[in-house]
Each structure stands twice: as C-alpha cells, then as structure tokens.
Write an enzyme that holds these catalytic residues in place. Structure first.
Site, mmCIF file in Angstrom:
data_model
loop_
_atom_site.group_PDB
_atom_site.id
_atom_site.type_symbol
_atom_site.label_atom_id
_atom_site.label_comp_id
_atom_site.label_asym_id
_atom_site.label_seq_id
_atom_site.Cartn_x
_atom_site.Cartn_y
_atom_site.Cartn_z
ATOM 1 C CE1 TYR A 56 -3.940 -1.924 0.104
ATOM 2 C CE2 TYR A 56 -3.242 -2.757 2.243
ATOM 3 C CZ TYR A 56 -4.102 -2.799 1.166
ATOM 4 O OH TYR A 56 -5.107 -3.707 1.146
ATOM 5 C CD GLU A 152 12.409 11.836 1.517
ATOM 6 O OE1 GLU A 152 11.564 11.316 0.761
ATOM 7 O OE2 GLU A 152 12.713 11.388 2.635
ATOM 8 N N PRO A 192 3.695 26.341 -12.980
ATOM 9 C CG PRO A 192 1.971 24.841 -12.470
ATOM 10 C CD PRO A 192 2.329 25.982 -13.381
ATOM 11 C CB CYS A 383 4.370 -16.593 -4.536
ATOM 12 S SG CYS A 383 5.752 -16.765 -3.390
ATOM 13 N NE ARG A 464 10.518 -14.074 5.953
ATOM 14 C CZ ARG A 464 11.670 -13.417 5.881
ATOM 15 N NH1 ARG A 464 12.806 -14.075 5.886
ATOM 16 N NH2 ARG A 464 11.691 -12.105 5.804
ATOM 17 C CG HIS A 509 7.067 -13.781 -7.581
ATOM 18 N ND1 HIS A 509 5.918 -13.146 -7.172
ATOM 19 C CD2 HIS A 509 7.622 -14.319 -6.471
ATOM 20 C CE1 HIS A 509 5.802 -13.279 -5.862
ATOM 21 N NE2 HIS A 509 6.817 -13.986 -5.410
ATOM 22 C CD GLU A 511 4.648 -12.139 -10.434
ATOM 23 O OE1 GLU A 511 4.716 -13.307 -10.854
ATOM 24 O OE2 GLU A 511 4.578 -11.860 -9.223
HETATM 25 N N1 GLN Z 1 4.115 -15.665 2.328
HETATM 26 C C1 GLN Z 1 4.582 -16.726 1.530
HETATM 27 C C2 GLN Z 1 6.018 -17.106 1.833
HETATM 28 O O1 GLN Z 1 6.742 -16.356 2.416
HETATM 29 C C3 GLN Z 1 4.425 -16.392 0.051
HETATM 30 C C4 GLN Z 1 5.248 -15.226 -0.386
HETATM 31 C C5 GLN Z 1 4.797 -14.634 -1.700
HETATM 32 O O2 GLN Z 1 3.668 -14.829 -2.140
HETATM 33 N N2 GLN Z 1 5.657 -13.845 -2.340
HETATM 34 O O3 GLN Z 1 6.445 -18.180 1.491
#
Ligand code: GLN
Length: 537
Positions: A56, A152, A192, A383, A464, A509, A511
């Site tokens: 977010y 910054e 601006p 994932c 993880r 991933h 993507e």
């Molecule tokens: N939370 C899960 C993990 O740590 C999947 C992580 C994710 O979707 N990138 O294994």
C-alpha cells in the site's frame, strides 16, 4: 571501452508523473538506434530497500535476477528494454547512508568529519558511475525518485550538479514537469513548470530538456514560453501527452524527438536508422484484439492496482501474443465468502490467486481455488497463490481437515506448507527471504513443459515457506502433480492438476520476467486457456 554518457531524469511539480515510463521509453528509443542502455533508480527514502514496505505504501516490490528487492519502476525498465537489472540499478538513501556509516565505523575516514557533501554525494556519484564503469553501456539513465525541492532529494540533485560540472557534454538532465489545463480559464498553465525549474536552478542545475506531462497538446506559444522562461531550446521542450497505454509512450517520445534531443545534448552522432518495428507491431496487436477475456485477480491489496503491477503487465504481454484483451477483475479476498462467491466470480474465464504475506484474506483465496478446481475454470496460483492451492487440495481432496501453512497456523496437524529449513534461524526481516533466480527442472509430461518448451528454466523467487516434501507422494497419487523441482535442494516449484484443463501453481514469480519482447510462456498459456474456456472449446 565505451564513452558512457549519463542521463538524469528528475521530476517537478508533483509525483506520479511517470518518470519511470519516460526513462524506460527513452531507453527503448536509444536501444532501437543501436545503443546499449541501462536504467537506474535512486530513491530518496531511508529504507535500505523497499522489501519491507507494505505494498500500500509503495506498490509492488520488484525482484531482480540477483535477488534484489527493488522499486517497481525497475519492472518497467525490464519490460521495455528486455535487459535484466540488478541490485546496482536501485539505490536508496538508506543504502547510501548504511554504506557510508559502515565505512566510518571501520575507520576509513579516520580524522575527518563525515558530511553530506562530499561523503554522501561522493557515494551517490560512485553508485551512478558504477554502472558505466565496465564499459558495457553507451548510456546510463538515472531516474531520481520524488520531486525536486523535497528535503530528501537535495543530496541527489547536488550529486547531479557535480557530475554535470565534471563531465560536461557526457551528462544531460531531463526534467519532467506537469503543464496543467485549467478548464475555467480554458488554457494550459506553464507557471508550475517555471517554478520547478527555478527550484532546480537554486540548487545549481539547469535542465537540458523539459518533458511536459499534459492532457492537451502544447502549441508553439506554450512551447516558446517554457523555452524562454526555463533557458532551454524550443526543440528541448517535449510534450508528453496522456496516453491510453504506457506502451504508446516510446512512440510518442519518438514523434517528439526526445531521443534525438538527448543525442544532440550529449554530442553523440545520430544514427539514421531506428528499428522500432517490433514495438509497433506489439502496439498494433494490443490495439486490435480479436478476443476478450476476463480474469479474476484474487488478492488482498486490490485497492492499489500498483500492488500487482507486474501481473497486470504480464497479462497485457500474454494477451497480445494471443491477440486477446485481458480484463482484470480485482477481487478482494477478504470480502469473498461462500455466500457471494458465485456472484463475484460470475462470468470470469480464469482465476489468478496472487502472491502475499500473512493470514488476512486467506479463506477467500482458498475458496476461490476450490471454485476454480471444481468448476474446471483455468487457474493460476503465484507464490502464496500456489501455496493456497496446495492447502485447498489437502483439505478438500486429501481430507487433511486443518491442512495449512505454518505461516498462518503453527499448530496445524497437517503443515502442507512449511518454513524452509534455512529460514528458521533468520531474525532480520530485510533481504532475508529466498530471493532471486533459481533453476527449475520440469517434468516432460507436464503442461508447464509444453509451454516453456524447455526442461530447465530459471525463475525469480521471494518467499520463506515451501511445499512440505513429506506430503509429496500423497499429493502426486491423488492428482496434484509436483512437476517443477529445484534440483539442488529438492524444492517443489510447480504443481499442476491432472484432471483439469489448466490448473498451475508456481512458487516463483513468472510475472517479473515477462517483457514486451518476451511475454512469459505461462501467462501466454493461461490467456490461451481462458480464450478456450470463454469460447467453450
Ligand atoms: N508468504 C509466503 C512465503 O513467504 C508467500 C510469499 C509470496 O507470495 N511472495 O512463502
């Protein structure tokens, strides 16, 4: 050895003007003229990297081949240029200070007062030049996050000032500003832009090129005014009109001659030829689809579309290869239950369950997977989405009633997803997941193999937890096949369902690796399956 030129892209007036897309578009154009280019993002915030940020806050965290957790703009760079980035391509204030402070503790500056100028600015310059040092690139484009005038960003603008002074014509500055249209007055306003260029001048930097983000065309008078007030040539005032797709921007920048202007400013000979046809073909297919499908993207960060940026783009790439427009219906997994699921998933041609962390919204994800599995709707789990597919299958097919991931329930009787052995001892949260590219061996009998057309692939990770190998036999026997394995550690990377037209879950991933030049095979296959589902083939 190339004589590397350094281009800086700064932003004024407001954030979110699309510096990342302008930088990526410039890179694309220079590449199309035969130059080698890399793009870097300098982020002025104090986090060492965006890995610990909530989506977010900053949108998706993008992961590079070498396992850096980076800003999502690096995703645009790779999607446009098709050149992988690395940790060196994203540097934050936090990382710079961490490095300088560590050196101070090691005694490297003994006797001196460590200061923003020269120590922090020297470190910023070193990080910029590092990319050009090995002589691989004709151009290093460095985008500065935030807006000039922010407290910054001062050290970054100061570093630019010094590099300009040291490098002369080997360095150029592009400033992106907003030229708003005031409907009450019926005109575009340049004030601006004038102010933001003045802010840069106060810090000693005269932009060479001004790119004006606008919703109306700039006429000659407006261009002239900006040129005069901001000390740039009129040809260096570039219009960046709102586009229907980010993929239009390189073509718009070509028409505005942004690349030519950069070449002129850096005294680089201008090649006559530009090879942009493949990009234009992509655009044509994007704008003229033969099919249209709707995919449900089930996740818990759906209020902010940037949280799933790479997935969104991968659907565009995979769609184009199928001449298909992919409409994404974002579905909040926390608001999905047995009562409303039929209504919420009505008419979708496929379901993607997104990556994520923690237990919030997990039930909705599992429910949508059961829906996809039993109704034979194409399903893609990424994932956490793959992990949820394993949990769902455990609970509803293998009858392991409270099957879960130990991320959500440490006391489950059936830990079908469990923490990786080497993750158990880790205490620090930043940069400690299983990150970056690992090889995966594919079962030649799998759908995944048919799509990749290769038996060894490499994909990027950020997790993880993993499939618990104690359950592997039972799953395979019951029809959830573990068809992709990381051989060195025998980790499950891909699961597929036998009795289903298209049901694939991946621990990695895909993507992150989809680009315009190389749409990801799994997204291409998923879109194709959705077209079949849609046409009831
Ligand atoms: N939370 C899960 C993990 O740590 C999947 C992580 C994710 O979707 N990138 O294994």
């Amino acid at each position: 050895m190339k004589n590397t030129k350094y281009i800086f892209v700064t932003g004024g007036v407001t954030s979110s003007l699309g510096k990342g897309i302008i930088s990526a578009s410039l890179a694309k154009l220079l590449q199309s003229r035969g130059f080698s280019v890399t793009i870097q993002k300098l982020d002025p915030y104090i986090n060492v990297d965006p890995g610990t940020l909530n989506p977010y806050e900053h949108g998706e965290c993008y992961v590079t081949e070498d396992g850096a957790e980076t800003d999502l703009d690096l995703g645009h760079y790779e999607r446009f240029s098709n050149v992988p980035t690395s940790q060196a391509n994203n540097v934050t204030t936090g990382r710079i200070y961490q490095y300088v402070i560590n050196k101070e503790r090691e005694g490297e500056y003994l006797g001196t007062t460590v200061q923003v100028i020269p120590h922090i600015t020297d470190e910023i310059k070193r990080r910029v030049k590092l990319l050009g040092q090995n002589g691989n690139f004709d151009f290093v484009i460095t985008e500065i996050g935030g807006t000039v005038g922010d407290i910054e960003s001062f050290p970054f603008v100061e570093a630019i000032r010094q590099m300009r002074w040291e490098m002369g014509k080997n360095c150029a500055v592009i400033h992106l500003t907003l030229v708003p249209f005031l409907s009450a007055a019926g005109e575009l306003k340049t004030k601006p832009t004038q102010h933001s260029v003045k802010t840069m001048l106060e810090q000693g930097v005269q932009p060479d090129i001004i790119v004006c983000r606008t919703e109306r065309h700039l006429n000659d008078a407006i261009r002239g005014k900006i040129a005069q007030f901001c000390n740039v040539e009129i040809s260096a005032v570039i219009e960046s009109i709102d586009a229907t797709s980010i993929y239009e921007v390189p073509v718009l920048m070509l028409e505005e001659k942004l690349d030519i202007e950069v070449l002129r400013k850096t005294q680089t000979p201008i090649p006559d030829k530009i090879d942009i046809e493949t990009w234009q073909n992509f655009l044509f297919r994007l704008n003229n689809p033969n099919y249209s499908v709707t995919v449900a993207l089930v996740g818990k960060y759906v209020e902010l579309k940037d949280a799933y940026k790479s997935i969104h783009e991968a659907f565009i790439h995979g769609g184009v290869l199928n001449d298909c427009a992919v409409n994404i219906r974002y579905i909040h997994s926390e608001h999905l239950d047995a009562e409303n699921i039929t209504e919420k998933l009505e008419g979708v041609d496929g379901i993607l369950v997104a990556p994520g962390f923690g237990g919030r919204g997990i039930d909705g994800k599992i429910l949508s997977i059961e829906y996809a599995r039993t109704k034979k709707i194409p399903f893609f789990g990424i994932c956490l989405g793959m992990q949820c597919a394993v949990i769902e299958f455990g609970r509803n097919v293998l009858q392991l009633k409270d099957a879960h991931s130990t991320e959500m329930n440490q006391k489950t009787s059936y830990p079908v997803i469990d923490i990786m052995a080497n993750q158990k001892i880790i205490k620090n949260m930043g940069g400690t997941m299983r990150l970056g590219a690992y090889p995966c061996r594919l079962d030649p009998d799998s759908k995944s193999y048919k799509l990749y057309k290769e038996s060894m692939v490499s994909e990027r990770h950020r997790h993880r937890y993993e499939f618990n190998n104690e359950y592997r036999k039972a799953y395979n026997k019951a029809g959830m096949k573990t068809v992709g394995i990381y051989p060195n550690e025998n980790l499950v990377e891909i699961v597929e369902l036998d009795e289903h037209p298209w049901f694939i879950g991946v621990q990695f991933h895909p993507e992150y690796k989809s680009t315009v030049a190389r749409p990801h095979p799994l997204f291409v296959g998923f879109v194709e399956a959705m077209i079949h589902f849609n046409k009831k083939l």
